[in-house]
Design a protein around this motif. Structure first.
Motif, PDB file in Angstrom:
ATOM      1  N   GLU A   1      19.695  50.919  61.248  1.00 38.58           N
ATOM      2  CA  GLU A   1      19.269  50.712  62.632  1.00 38.58           C
ATOM      3  C   GLU A   1      18.072  49.775  62.654  1.00 38.58           C
ATOM      4  OE1 GLU A   1      20.388  55.188  64.302  1.00 38.58           O
ATOM      5  OE2 GLU A   1      18.340  54.722  63.631  1.00 38.58           O
TER       6      GLU A   1
ATOM      7  N   ASP B   1      27.062  54.312  51.478  1.00 37.89           N
ATOM      8  CA  ASP B   1      28.091  55.351  51.397  1.00 37.89           C
ATOM      9  C   ASP B   1      28.240  55.918  49.988  1.00 37.89           C
ATOM     10  OD1 ASP B   1      29.387  53.181  50.216  1.00 37.89           O
ATOM     11  OD2 ASP B   1      31.343  53.719  51.035  1.00 37.89           O
TER      12      ASP B   1
ATOM     13  N   SER C   1      22.295  49.482  66.206  1.00 40.38           N
ATOM     14  CA  SER C   1      22.915  49.929  64.961  1.00 40.38           C
ATOM     15  C   SER C   1      23.811  48.842  64.376  1.00 40.38           C
ATOM     16  CB  SER C   1      23.748  51.192  65.203  1.00 40.38           C
ATOM     17  OG  SER C   1      22.919  52.252  65.649  1.00 40.38           O
ATOM     18  N   PHE C   2      23.876  48.812  63.047  1.00 38.50           N
ATOM     19  CA  PHE C   2      24.706  47.850  62.335  1.00 38.50           C
ATOM     20  C   PHE C   2      25.468  48.556  61.217  1.00 38.50           C
ATOM     21  CE2 PHE C   2      21.296  45.377  64.160  1.00 38.50           C
ATOM     22  CZ  PHE C   2      21.913  44.219  64.605  1.00 38.50           C
ATOM     23  N   ASN C   3      26.702  48.113  60.987  1.00 38.26           N
ATOM     24  CA  ASN C   3      27.535  48.604  59.879  1.00 38.26           C
ATOM     25  C   ASN C   3      28.110  47.399  59.151  1.00 38.26           C
ATOM     26  OD1 ASN C   3      27.986  51.755  60.351  1.00 38.26           O
ATOM     27  ND2 ASN C   3      28.006  50.757  62.349  1.00 38.26           N
ATOM     28  N   ARG C   4      28.024  47.424  57.837  1.00 36.54           N
ATOM     29  CA  ARG C   4      28.552  46.308  57.050  1.00 36.54           C
ATOM     30  C   ARG C   4      29.176  46.833  55.754  1.00 36.54           C
ATOM     31  NH1 ARG C   4      28.011  44.173  61.127  1.00 36.54           N
ATOM     32  NH2 ARG C   4      27.272  42.071  61.624  1.00 36.54           N
ATOM     33  N   THR C   5      29.967  45.990  55.110  1.00 38.55           N
ATOM     34  CA  THR C   5      30.514  46.282  53.789  1.00 38.55           C
ATOM     35  C   THR C   5      30.290  45.078  52.891  1.00 38.55           C
ATOM     36  OG1 THR C   5      32.716  45.462  54.396  1.00 38.55           O
ATOM     37  CG2 THR C   5      32.305  47.832  54.678  1.00 38.55           C
TER      38      THR C   5
ATOM     39  N   ARG D   1      25.008  51.220  56.448  1.00 36.89           N
ATOM     40  CA  ARG D   1      24.653  51.176  57.864  1.00 36.89           C
ATOM     41  C   ARG D   1      23.134  51.280  57.985  1.00 36.89           C
ATOM     42  NH1 ARG D   1      26.477  56.289  56.753  1.00 36.89           N
ATOM     43  NH2 ARG D   1      25.136  58.025  57.446  1.00 36.89           N
TER      44      ARG D   1
END
Length: 360
Positions: A277, A262, A321-325, A275
């Motif tokens: 894939e 981001d 799909s994956f999203n992380r912080t 994020r």
């Protein structure tokens, strides 16, 4: 910010401790004991030094021979029963009991029930290796869960904050004998210690631990749990033999696409969101271990990689799909430095995609 652990030894708790000791031994010098905690030495002491200070103060103010002092302190420890706060009881044994092996073993087995003797037992293993390890082997069959745990935790070769057991770093066979007895222990508390012990051993003897893991895996839910946690360092290192135990050794046909951060620049203290894939190009599902790694910049400008698990799953054909912080806040265990960093996505131990960013 959480209060430092050293402040758990408050004036109120020390007065309560003194009262318990005095009720067990009327000649205890309570005034002298409490006066010690007004000194500059106490006020400047950090956590470990405070533990040692309290044990030494008890020794000084009880003024009995070591074995007689234990008859006072063992019942007191049962009344205090305060977990880590009570660790000065086993420290008393470590400081003053090394010439009294049998009495010290009896005392540690009592003190560990209400605190933990994993640090205090280690000088005895160094000084009396054969008979202390025989005692540890006996404790591995004890009915008390805390004593069984001590038999494993106390002989971890690389116990954090504990005395390193160099003999077991070189040859862990005496430790393995104990872990074999504990591998199916009904208490997770004990099995966690077994896993942590094996993880220690894997840092010096990876092949030994991998072969042991192969013989344990698939035998029961208890041993499967231990194996997964025992191999965590090797798995994060991408060790193919360790990964193969779980079917995670093959990353062919798996691609990572569209890794997006981001932001490419962020300040220390901020959080990075990202994020991506994962594309299983095969027509059948595949066993996968998906992780991300961060190359942190060190003070000297070099990079230090830390791996974090995202998912361990059976990956269907197609895209997922994956999203992380990830936070980049300074902690006591990690300090961040400005400069180039990188984030990697790993599948079954292999780097599949990389993006760089900067901390400023």
């Amino acid at each position: 910010m959480a209060e430092p652990l050293k402040f758990m030894f408050s004036d109120e708790k020390l007065r309560s401790l003194a009262k318990h000791i005095e009720s067990e031994y009327k000649d205890f010098d309570r005034v002298k004991f409490l006066t010690k905690f007004k000194s500059d030495e106490w006020k400047s002491a950090e956590l470990k030094a405070r533990v040692r200070f309290i044990a030494a103060a008890m020794h000084d103010c009880i003024s009995l021979k070591y074995e007689d002092a234990l008859t006072v302190l063992i019942p007191v420890s049962e009344r205090v029963a305060a977990g880590y706060f009570s660790i000065f009881f086993p420290d008393f044994v470590e400081q003053f009991g090394q010439e009294h092996w049998q009495a010290s073993m009896n005392a540690l087995s009592e003190f560990t029930k209400t605190s933990s003797a994993e640090f205090a037992i280690r000088p005895f293993i160094v000084k009396y290796p054969d008979k202390t390890m025989k005692q540890m082997l006996k404790w591995s069959s004890h009915k008390n869960v805390h004593i069984r745990r001590l038999s494993s935790e106390g002989c971890r070769p690389r116990l954090p904050w504990g005395l390193r057991l160099n003999n077991f770093v070189v040859n862990p066979e005496p430790v393995i004998e104990i872990l074999e007895k504990l591998k199916s222990d009904p208490e997770l508390y004990v099995r966690k210690s077994v896993a942590n012990n094996l993880n220690d051993i894997s840092k010096d003897h990876p092949e030994l631990v991998i072969e042991l893991a192969k013989s344990w895996f698939g035998k029961s839910d208890e041993t499967d749990w231990i194996v997964r946690h025992a191999l965590r360092t090797l798995l994060k290192q991408g060790n193919k033999k360790a990964l193969s135990i779980f079917g995670h050794h093959d990353a062919k046909g798996i691609e990572v696409r569209n890794l997006k951060l981001d932001k490419k620049k962020l300040r220390i203290g901020e959080t990075l969101a990202f994020r991506f894939e994962v594309h299983n190009t095969k027509t059948k599902s595949q066993e996968t271990r998906i992780e991300f790694a961060v190359d942190y910049r060190k003070a000297n400008g070099s990079a230090s990689r830390k791996v974090f698990q995202i998912s361990r799953t059976t990956l269907s054909s197609g895209l997922t799909s994956f999203n992380r912080t990830q936070r980049f806040t300074d902690f006591t265990t990690r300090k961040h430095y400005p400069g180039d960093h990188a984030i990697h996505i790993l599948v079954n131990g292999e780097v599949k995609s990389t993006e760089k960013f900067q901390l400023v």
